[in-house]
Enzyme design. Structure first.
Site, PDB file in Angstrom:
ATOM      1  N   ARG A  98       0.852  -1.192   0.000  1.00 11.24           N
ATOM      2  CA  ARG A  98       0.000   0.000   0.000  1.00 11.24           C
ATOM      3  C   ARG A  98       0.890   1.245   0.000  1.00 11.24           C
ATOM      4  O   ARG A  98       1.977   1.237   0.593  1.00 11.24           O
ATOM      5  CB  ARG A  98      -0.852  -0.048   1.264  1.00 11.24           C
ATOM      6  N   THR A 371      -9.380   0.475  -9.899  1.00 17.18           N
ATOM      7  CA  THR A 371      -8.585  -0.619  -9.323  1.00 17.18           C
ATOM      8  C   THR A 371      -8.670  -1.853 -10.234  1.00 17.18           C
ATOM      9  O   THR A 371      -9.454  -1.871 -11.178  1.00 17.18           O
ATOM     10  CB  THR A 371      -9.033  -0.947  -7.875  1.00 17.18           C
ATOM     11  N   THR A 389      -3.950  -0.831  -7.371  1.00 15.59           N
ATOM     12  CA  THR A 389      -4.740   0.366  -7.663  1.00 15.59           C
ATOM     13  C   THR A 389      -3.893   1.619  -7.742  1.00 15.59           C
ATOM     14  O   THR A 389      -2.805   1.683  -7.164  1.00 15.59           O
ATOM     15  CB  THR A 389      -5.817   0.543  -6.562  1.00 15.59           C
ATOM     16  N   SER A 442      -7.804   0.659   3.134  1.00 14.62           N
ATOM     17  CA  SER A 442      -8.194   0.194   1.803  1.00 14.62           C
ATOM     18  C   SER A 442      -9.385  -0.746   1.922  1.00 14.62           C
ATOM     19  O   SER A 442      -9.679  -1.270   3.003  1.00 14.62           O
ATOM     20  CB  SER A 442      -7.017  -0.552   1.181  1.00 14.62           C
ATOM     21  N   SER A 443     -10.044  -0.960   0.799  1.00  8.80           N
ATOM     22  CA  SER A 443     -11.090  -1.994   0.743  1.00  8.80           C
ATOM     23  C   SER A 443     -10.640  -3.195  -0.079  1.00  8.80           C
ATOM     24  O   SER A 443     -11.409  -4.145  -0.244  1.00  8.80           O
ATOM     25  CB  SER A 443     -12.368  -1.420   0.129  1.00  8.80           C
ATOM     26  N   GLY A 462     -13.413  -1.911  -7.171  1.00  9.61           N
ATOM     27  CA  GLY A 462     -14.741  -1.361  -6.904  1.00  9.61           C
ATOM     28  C   GLY A 462     -14.841  -0.528  -5.646  1.00  9.61           C
ATOM     29  O   GLY A 462     -15.938  -0.375  -5.102  1.00  9.61           O
ATOM     30  N   GLY A 463     -13.714   0.010  -5.156  1.00 14.45           N
ATOM     31  CA  GLY A 463     -13.776   0.872  -3.976  1.00 14.45           C
ATOM     32  C   GLY A 463     -14.420   0.133  -2.813  1.00 14.45           C
ATOM     33  O   GLY A 463     -14.168  -1.051  -2.587  1.00 14.45           O
TER      34      GLY A 463
HETATM   35  N1  GLY Z   1      -8.394   2.879  -3.454  1.00 18.24           N
HETATM   36  C1  GLY Z   1      -9.390   1.940  -3.178  1.00 18.24           C
HETATM   37  C2  GLY Z   1      -9.073   1.076  -2.013  1.00 18.24           C
HETATM   38  O1  GLY Z   1      -7.927   0.786  -1.757  1.00 18.24           O
HETATM   39  O2  GLY Z   1      -9.965   0.693  -1.302  1.00 18.24           O
END
Ligand code: GLY
Length: 578
Positions: A98, A371, A389, A442-443, A462-463
């Site tokens: 990340r 993403t 992403t 993050s998701s 998909g966020g």
């Molecule tokens: N940028 C989307 C996520 O990492 O959740």
């Protein structure tokens, strides 16, 4: 349901000798399976496997090619998570690549003089970007897990960046959506307007600077990106646009290996993403809540009601408790415990929706998602689920001149202003406040599922909807669906705030939609009057999944039919003689 878009991609399967149900688990799959959001990336993975690589080398090849052909979704200027299974040791490893926060990116930087939130700064240009993690992940994958040198695994990406690839519709449309921001920056114009005009479908898109950056990474490893010529250009490019990066901070970037989250759902052992992903904890909560009911025996509206109520509760906890575990104490053990899930289950009324404001909070909008995800199983049984992403379409829009590297806008995934919804409509507070070197929540949720019968890798972009798409994918596999059917499943989503069920076109029959309204749910269905003009997507996600059916020793792949350039395939590469 039928989808209002072009359907069905390559779905291949390869069968080994049949195994009766009572036969012992086969030692190896009969080949390899790869699913990704672009056919060139899937093909690159097979190329590297055929050159003697394993799933981890293939993951580098797939990930790097996605970085080249999907700048809309991910890239060297972004980050990602990689969930690995090593068949020989039986170990699962989670590589956290990340992005990290620059020290200068304090919360006050994202406020306008009147104290209101500066959304433009959060998502566009130099202050939107965190220090990238993806190149460091390639180095770690090659050094600690792969069999081939990084220079071999990066070859397909270098070739495609240099020689070009054909622009597809999503790329060209995405560029038009982000055009105003991207054309603010000379480094970005040099890449995307190199031919004198914006990329359009069918053009060949070449990225010679990116090819050179990839080559330096291939030749010099970590230092080829984070130090020297590329590192200096990245820092200079950000600072020339008014940002404040330092060479020291960039060079101190490091990936983290973390213990995945594990839990059981019915007969499945689930292995998934720990913080700074919020996905694994949310999945554990939702599935352990749902474990209290036999979903298959319920009528559809009751099943959706209970799933939505589990989503609502997990997202409420995401808002308050989750962040980078190196900076905040995440109550992971409590949140993922069966007792906690049982407590939450007890608060669900089977007859009525729980208004989200009874769980406290405020209303927020949802927007678009980007993403990308890929899934791999190799012939040794190694597995990789990778989700990567640059955050929103084309990230920050800023390419550091001379690098070809499009930087992310991941800073928006921090709670830059407490309680202010980000681009995905999710909020946060102290646990996800920015701090020097901290990773934004993050998701992204790359996930493995294992039962006595099947081994599965799945994930999607998909966020905030990533988490609920993976949940629905798990429920689909649990209901007996195969990979392609899981990738095509209709989707719905609830994230506590806003207190609505968002659903794809056709996800619910009129009767199910009415039954949900009768229970007190607010539904936002595209084209529905109740949608309130919010303009939510009619379809969403890009789920890529592979499965190994142990009973029949068959591999299958599923590539989301919503994405016409994705590809899932199975090949006999690396198959062991029987
Ligand atoms: N940028 C989307 C996520 O990492 O959740």
């Amino acid at each position: 349901m039928t989808f209002p878009f072009r359907v069905l991609l390559v779905v291949a399967f390869l069968a080994g000798p049949a195994f009766a149900a009572e036969t012992a688990r086969p030692a190896h799959p009969p080949g390899a399976a790869i699913a990704s959001a672009h056919a060139l990336a899937t093909d690159a993975g097979f190329e590297v496997l055929a050159a003697g690589g394993n799933a981890f080398d293939a993951a580098i090849a797939v990930s790097a090619v996605l970085s080249v052909v999907e700048p809309i979704s991910s890239g060297l200027g972004g980050g990602g998570f990689f969930l690995l299974h090593d068949a020989k040791t039986g170990q699962d490893v989670f590589i956290d690549a990340r992005e990290t926060s620059p020290a200068a990116a304090t919360m006050d930087r994202y406020l306008k003089p009147d104290g209101s939130f500066d959304r433009d700064r959060a998502v566009n240009g130099p202050w939107a970007a965190g220090f990238p993690g993806l190149p460091a992940a390639f180095v770690r994958l090659a050094e600690a897990h792969g069999r081939l040198p990084l220079s071999r695994s990066l070859q397909p990406a270098i070739r495609i960046a240099r020689d070009g690839f054909e622009v597809y519709g999503r790329f060209a449309r995405g560029y038009q959506q982000r055009r105003e921001v991207m054309e603010r920056y000379p480094g970005t114009r040099a890449v995307f307007l190199a031919s004198g005009e914006a990329p359009k479908e069918g053009d060949v898109f070449r990225q010679p600077d990116l090819a050179r950056t990839l080559q330096l990474l291939a030749d010099k490893g970590f230092d080829g990106f984070y130090r020297g010529e590329v590192g200096e250009k990245l820092v200079a490019g950000v600072n020339a646009e008014g940002g404040q990066w330092t060479l020291e901070e960039l060079a101190s970037y490091t990936v983290k290996e973390r213990e995945p989250i594990r839990f059981r759902y019915r007969e499945w052992d689930i292995t998934t993403a720990p913080p700074p992903s919020s996905g694994g904890i949310a999945l554990a909560q939702m599935l352990q809540i749902l474990d209290g009911w036999d979903l298959a025996r319920l009528d559809e509206s009751m099943r959706v009601h209970l799933v939505v109520e589990s989503m609502r509760r997990a997202f409420r906890d995401r808002t308050f408790y989750l962040g980078d575990p190196d900076f905040v104490k995440v109550p992971q053990r409590l949140l993922t415990s069966r007792d906690y899930a049982a407590g939450l289950r007890a608060t669900i009324n089977p007859a009525k929706a729980t208004p989200s404001d009874l769980l406290s909070g405020e209303q927020t909008p949802l927007e678009d998602d980007e993403t990308t995800h890929f899934s791999i199983i190799d012939a040794e049984g190694n597995r990789v689920g990778g989700t990567q992403t640059v955050n929103l379409l084309f990230g920050s829009g800023l390419v550091a001149p001379g690098t070809g590297v499009l930087l992310n806008n991941e800073m928006d995934d921090f709670a830059l202003k407490p309680g202010e919804p980000n681009a995905f409509g999710v909020m946060g507070y102290d646990a996800n406040a920015p701090a020097p070197g901290k990773r934004m929540l993050s998701s992204m949720t790359p996930t493995f599922m294992e039962s006595g019968d099947r081994v599965v890798v799945l994930g999607t972009p998909g966020g905030s909807r990533i988490i609920t798409m993976v949940l629905l994918g798990i429920l689909g596999y649990d209901a007996g669906l195969q990979a392609q059917a899981v990738a095509a499943l209709p989707r719905y989503h609830h994230q506590w705030m806003p207190d609505v069920i968002d659903a794809e076109t056709g996800a619910f029959s009129p009767a199910v939609a009415q039954a949900l309204r009768d229970k007190g749910h607010v539904l936002e269905l595209p084209g529905d009057e109740a949608d309130g003009g919010r303009g939510s997507s009619h379809v969403w996600g890009n789920l890529q999944t592979v499965e190994w059916d142990l009973r029949e020793n068959v591999l299958r792949g599923g590539s989301d039919p919503r994405n016409p350039v994705g590809k899932a395939a199975v090949e006999a590469v690396g198959a062991k003689p029987r």
